[in-house]
Design a protein around this motif. Structure first.
Motif, PDB file in Angstrom:
ATOM      1  N   ALA A 241       0.835  -1.207   0.000  1.00 32.92           N
ATOM      2  CA  ALA A 241       0.000   0.000   0.000  1.00 32.92           C
ATOM      3  C   ALA A 241       0.865   1.251   0.000  1.00 32.92           C
ATOM      4  N   PHE A 242       0.546   2.180  -0.867  1.00 31.78           N
ATOM      5  CA  PHE A 242       1.237   3.450  -1.079  1.00 31.78           C
ATOM      6  C   PHE A 242       2.500   3.320  -1.938  1.00 31.78           C
ATOM      7  N   ALA A 243       2.820   2.104  -2.420  1.00 34.42           N
ATOM      8  CA  ALA A 243       3.990   1.949  -3.285  1.00 34.42           C
ATOM      9  C   ALA A 243       3.697   1.097  -4.510  1.00 34.42           C
ATOM     10  N   GLN A 244       2.574   0.396  -4.492  1.00 34.31           N
ATOM     11  CA  GLN A 244       2.195  -0.461  -5.612  1.00 34.31           C
ATOM     12  C   GLN A 244       0.731  -0.216  -5.941  1.00 34.31           C
ATOM     13  N   ASP A 245       0.361  -0.469  -7.189  1.00 33.54           N
ATOM     14  CA  ASP A 245      -0.984  -0.162  -7.682  1.00 33.54           C
ATOM     15  C   ASP A 245      -1.920  -1.318  -7.361  1.00 33.54           C
TER      16      ASP A 245
ATOM     17  N   LEU B 156       4.350   8.459  -5.191  1.00 31.65           N
ATOM     18  CA  LEU B 156       4.860   7.496  -4.216  1.00 31.65           C
ATOM     19  C   LEU B 156       5.372   6.235  -4.916  1.00 31.65           C
ATOM     20  N   ILE B 157       4.592   5.739  -5.859  1.00 34.39           N
ATOM     21  CA  ILE B 157       5.019   4.565  -6.626  1.00 34.39           C
ATOM     22  C   ILE B 157       6.295   4.879  -7.402  1.00 34.39           C
ATOM     23  N   GLY B 158       6.348   6.071  -8.003  1.00 34.25           N
ATOM     24  CA  GLY B 158       7.524   6.470  -8.770  1.00 34.25           C
ATOM     25  C   GLY B 158       8.779   6.530  -7.925  1.00 34.25           C
TER      26      GLY B 158
END
Length: 391
Positions: free
Chosen positions: A175-179, A273-275
């Motif tokens: 959560a907050f790093a992956q879709d 965040l993911i980036g």
């Protein structure tokens, strides 16, 4: 081997632990000076703070409007346990395990809840189970990102939209790093201390309308601890999902989570965040690709985690050692970096194969990750020299 000089540049922040994880860039204790201490969490401003945390979570993660979000006790573990104890038993269940936390949920369901209609699909560290073997007429319990193996599911395409069972997803290091594929997920859990670097002890439980329907139509056969109860008189206790927590939360930790959510929104939200996590993971991948003594524990590129990056030492001189000695070698690398103040707490998880685990989540600056890579080579050279001297 050729001696490697101690690198001149150190990471500005040595906190590469996989949990609790690094605080957001620019964080100081002063960010918490407006925390609602000395007040009841059930007061009007207390409930407002908790409701704010819920709605900001929804906004940053893109959680659908008809999904409920609740703040629950005992971190991600508490959130997963609430889901397992409250929802399972209505139909069969498929349990997926490819690392230690998934194994833990298998143990809870099989040994504690003692469900007879439970099927376990396992894979060794570094691999995923065969997702094509899952029976979606059953409930399905899985981790999105294996925190202790560095192996994640590549996407949500393997989950059918017309499934009959519920999907219960432990997403604590995702959560907050992956879709996350919200339409494919009926229960999602995570903890504050992972990607946003919040404080420990609090978890999040997110329920789809299908999960709510199960809660309101099914009563488990076992006694339900008070701390797990989400219904009363056959109806969902809606207050839990509006900031009326089951037990007393730390309002200092709540303030810290709100600060992290505000930071996340300020830098561009989930996409940013993911980036950031992807950029950190890319630094490690570029280094690993040109470094002969190391490789990823994850066997396939599309299943590599971009947060809890797990590495193994593949130097033949080391792999020829016993398992205990391989673990001691990896720990030697981690201890050297910790002693130098370069990287804290990056030894592999105790139940995982020997190696290193480097947190690459969104609160890590890519400049710090770049600065760490030469230090890994330096620490490896030191450990290898000690190994040869002892031979």
């Amino acid at each position: 081997m050729t001696a490697i000089e101690r690198p001149a540049v150190r990471p500005a922040n040595p906190h590469f632990s996989s949990g609790p994880c690094a605080k957001r860039p620019g964080w100081t204790i002063k960010n918490l000076e407006n925390a609602l201490v000395g007040r009841s969490h059930r007061s009007k401003p207390g409930k407002a703070r908790l409701a704010d945390a819920i709605e900001k979570t929804r906004s940053v993660l893109g959680v659908p409007a008809d999904y409920r979000i609740g703040i629950v006790p005992a971190s991600d573990t508490g959130a997963v346990e609430m889901a397992l104890w409250s929802l399972l038993g209505a139909r069969g269940v498929d349990l997926l395990a490819w690392e230690s936390f998934g194994e833990g949920w298998v143990s809870d369901v099989v040994k504690q809840l003692k469900l007879k209609d439970a099927r376990t699909l396992k894979a060794d560290y570094g691999k995923l189970p065969d997702l094509g073997q899952i029976n979606f007429d059953n409930d399905v319990v899985f981790t999105w990102n294996g925190t202790t193996s560095g192996v994640r599911v590549p996407n949500g395409d393997w989950i059918p939209a017309d499934r009959k069972g519920l999907t219960i997803c432990d997403a604590t290091s995702a959560a907050f790093a992956q879709d996350l594929a919200w339409p494919k997920l009926d229960v999602v859990t995570f903890s504050w201390q992972k990607v946003l670097g919040g404080e420990a002890a609090h978890g999040m439980l997110i329920l789809s309308p299908r999960a709510v329907e199960r809660l309101e139509s099914y009563t488990p056969a076992w006694p339900m601890p008070k701390i797990f109860r989400m219904t009363k008189g056959g109806k969902l206790i809606e207050g839990i999902f509006k900031g009326e927590t089951i037990n007393t939360p730390s309002m200092i930790a709540v303030e810290d989570y709100l600060d992290a959510l505000d930071w996340a929104a300020s830098i561009g939200g989930l996409k940013s965040l993911i980036g950031r996590a992807d950029a950190n993971a890319a630094v490690i991948a570029e280094w690993a690709d040109r470094t002969p003594w190391v490789d990823f524990l994850a066997e396939k590129v599309d299943t590599r985690s971009n947060t809890s990056v797990c590495l193994k030492v593949v130097d033949p001189d080391v792999t020829a050692l016993s398992d205990d000695d391989q673990a001691a070698f990896a720990k030697k690398i981690a201890d050297l970096l910790d002693k130098e103040g370069v990287a804290n707490d990056i030894a592999g998880y105790r139940d995982a194969p020997a190696g290193l685990r480097i947190w690459a989540g969104a609160t890590i600056e890519v400049s710090d990750m770049r600065a760490l890579m030469p230090w890994l080579d330096w620490a490896y050279a030191q450990a290898k020299a000690s190994l040869k001297a002892a031979a």
